[in-house]
Design a protein around this motif. Sequence first.
Motif, PDB file in Angstrom:
ATOM      1  N   SER A   1       1.061   6.165  -9.120  1.00 52.82           N
ATOM      2  CA  SER A   1       1.837   7.262  -9.708  1.00 52.82           C
ATOM      3  C   SER A   1       2.852   6.709 -10.711  1.00 52.82           C
TER       4      SER A   1
ATOM      5  N   ARG B   1     -11.866  -1.125  -4.206  1.00 50.12           N
ATOM      6  CA  ARG B   1     -12.376   0.037  -3.474  1.00 50.12           C
ATOM      7  C   ARG B   1     -13.846   0.304  -3.836  1.00 50.12           C
TER       8      ARG B   1
ATOM      9  N   ALA C   1       0.835  -1.208   0.000  1.00 47.65           N
ATOM     10  CA  ALA C   1       0.000   0.000   0.000  1.00 47.65           C
ATOM     11  C   ALA C   1       0.867   1.254   0.000  1.00 47.65           C
TER      12      ALA C   1
ATOM     13  N   THR D   1      11.646   1.857  -3.464  1.00 49.67           N
ATOM     14  CA  THR D   1      11.511   3.237  -3.953  1.00 49.67           C
ATOM     15  C   THR D   1      11.879   4.261  -2.884  1.00 49.67           C
TER      16      THR D   1
ATOM     17  N   VAL E   1      12.079   6.159 -10.405  1.00 52.90           N
ATOM     18  CA  VAL E   1      11.413   4.843 -10.452  1.00 52.90           C
ATOM     19  C   VAL E   1      10.866   4.611 -11.865  1.00 52.90           C
TER      20      VAL E   1
ATOM     21  N   MET F   1      14.470   6.662  -3.896  1.00 54.16           N
ATOM     22  CA  MET F   1      14.324   7.126  -5.290  1.00 54.16           C
ATOM     23  C   MET F   1      13.227   8.177  -5.418  1.00 54.16           C
ATOM     24  N   THR F   2      13.398   9.088  -6.370  1.00 52.83           N
ATOM     25  CA  THR F   2      12.290  10.002  -6.692  1.00 52.83           C
ATOM     26  C   THR F   2      11.313   9.236  -7.588  1.00 52.83           C
TER      27      THR F   2
HETATM   28  N1  LIG Z   1       9.450   7.497  -5.425  1.00 55.29           N
HETATM   29  C1  LIG Z   1       8.658   8.415  -4.894  1.00 55.29           C
HETATM   30  N2  LIG Z   1       9.165   9.528  -4.391  1.00 55.29           N
HETATM   31  C2  LIG Z   1       8.383  10.436  -3.815  1.00 55.29           C
HETATM   32  N3  LIG Z   1       7.032  10.351  -3.703  1.00 55.29           N
HETATM   33  C3  LIG Z   1       6.464   9.266  -4.203  1.00 55.29           C
HETATM   34  C4  LIG Z   1       7.231   8.240  -4.825  1.00 55.29           C
HETATM   35  N4  LIG Z   1       6.381   7.267  -5.212  1.00 55.29           N
HETATM   36  C5  LIG Z   1       5.137   7.676  -4.840  1.00 55.29           C
HETATM   37  N5  LIG Z   1       5.182   8.884  -4.257  1.00 55.29           N
HETATM   38  C6  LIG Z   1       4.049   9.608  -3.672  1.00 55.29           C
HETATM   39  O1  LIG Z   1       3.517   8.731  -2.670  1.00 55.29           O
HETATM   40  C7  LIG Z   1       2.113   8.861  -2.618  1.00 55.29           C
HETATM   41  C8  LIG Z   1       1.487   7.469  -2.768  1.00 55.29           C
HETATM   42  O2  LIG Z   1       1.670   7.043  -4.105  1.00 55.29           O
HETATM   43  P1  LIG Z   1       0.534   6.228  -4.878  1.00 55.29           P
HETATM   44  O3  LIG Z   1      -0.830   6.740  -4.541  1.00 55.29           O
HETATM   45  O4  LIG Z   1       0.953   6.198  -6.293  1.00 55.29           O
HETATM   46  O5  LIG Z   1       0.734   4.797  -4.195  1.00 55.29           O
HETATM   47  P2  LIG Z   1      -0.127   3.465  -4.379  1.00 55.29           P
HETATM   48  O6  LIG Z   1       0.819   2.342  -4.155  1.00 55.29           O
HETATM   49  O7  LIG Z   1      -0.851   3.488  -5.689  1.00 55.29           O
HETATM   50  O8  LIG Z   1      -1.159   3.631  -3.175  1.00 55.29           O
HETATM   51  P3  LIG Z   1      -2.408   2.706  -2.802  1.00 55.29           P
HETATM   52  O9  LIG Z   1      -1.860   1.355  -2.474  1.00 55.29           O
HETATM   53  O10 LIG Z   1      -3.025   3.325  -1.588  1.00 55.29           O
HETATM   54  O11 LIG Z   1      -3.330   2.714  -3.997  1.00 55.29           O
HETATM   55  C9  LIG Z   1       1.728   9.853  -3.703  1.00 55.29           C
HETATM   56  O12 LIG Z   1       1.611  11.124  -3.102  1.00 55.29           O
HETATM   57  C10 LIG Z   1       2.910   9.832  -4.645  1.00 55.29           C
HETATM   58  O13 LIG Z   1       3.076  11.056  -5.342  1.00 55.29           O
END
Ligand SMILES: Nc1ncnc2c1ncn2[C@@H]1O[C@H](COP(=O)(O)OP(=O)(O)OP(=O)(O)O)[C@@H](O)[C@H]1O
Length: 206
Positions: A15, A36, A9, A188, A196, A191-192
């Motif tokens: 993203s 969801r 999660a 990650t 990634v 990493m930015t």
């Molecule tokens: N490598 C990264 N560096 C900085 N911020 C990140 C990075 N990867 C993701 N983010 C930020 O982390 C947050 C969570 O990312 P995201 O919603 O894409 O995760 P997800 O795995 O799809 O979440 P979920 O499991 O709840 O659906 C977002 O605000 C995103 O911009």
Amino acid sequence: MIVTIDGVAASGKSSVSGGVAQALGIPYVSSGLLYRAATLLGLEGGLDLQDAPRLLDHLRAHPVRLEPLAAGNRVWLGEQEITDRLHSTRIDRGVSVVAAHPAVRAWVDEQLRALPEPFVAEGRDMGTNVFPHAPHKFYLTASARIRAERRSQERPENIPEIEAALLRRDELDRGQIAPAPDARVLDTGPMTLDQVIQTILADIRG
Ligand SMILES: Nc1ncnc2c1ncn2[C@@H]1O[C@H](COP(=O)(O)OP(=O)(O)OP(=O)(O)O)[C@@H](O)[C@H]1O
Ligand SMILES: Nc1ccn([C@H]2C[C@H](O)[C@@H](COP(=O)(O)O)O2)c(=O)n1
């Protein structure tokens, strides 16, 4: 061609998938949105989320449609768009219960397997169960603290509260969150987002 991006999660799946899909000029598919949506329907229908047969009847009576686009996924309940209602603490709390029902998983998997290729599919079991023959598989991780810090930009709760909720969800989702043996695992944390995305694109392009 199918690219799978699984992970825990808030590890960045949506993203990263969106960025990879946009660069490749193909849609991405967020499987979590269907879980969801099933949770939202159950809660708004006043159902006991543990009651899989009633939940399934309810889902069949209220058709949900996932619209996968490179710029973001939309979810429809009939003619009504429900996408904006799917990311809340209330849904986060119930979704793992709903996703644990084999019948709900079959309902989601059937919709995903009917989608036309190519696409990037993100979730928990895209590379292991739903699309085991996908040629490109990735699995994202990051510490719970880093994930909570990132998520705190989007939610009103404080970082320790978000971290505790993420750890709880990881635990409830543990049946689905193993990486495929042929997936490339990316931490990650250091990493930015763009790093990634570029790492995945370089791997896909060989
Ligand atoms: N490598 C990264 N560096 C900085 N911020 C990140 C990075 N990867 C993701 N983010 C930020 O982390 C947050 C969570 O990312 P995201 O919603 O894409 O995760 P997800 O795995 O799809 O979440 P979920 O499991 O709840 O659906 C977002 O605000 C995103 O911009
Ligand atoms: N392939 C999937 C996708 C999602 N889930 C479950 C587990 C998650 O807690 C929930 C929401 O997903 P998210 O939006 O956080 O990616 O749905 C699953 O079991 N399998």
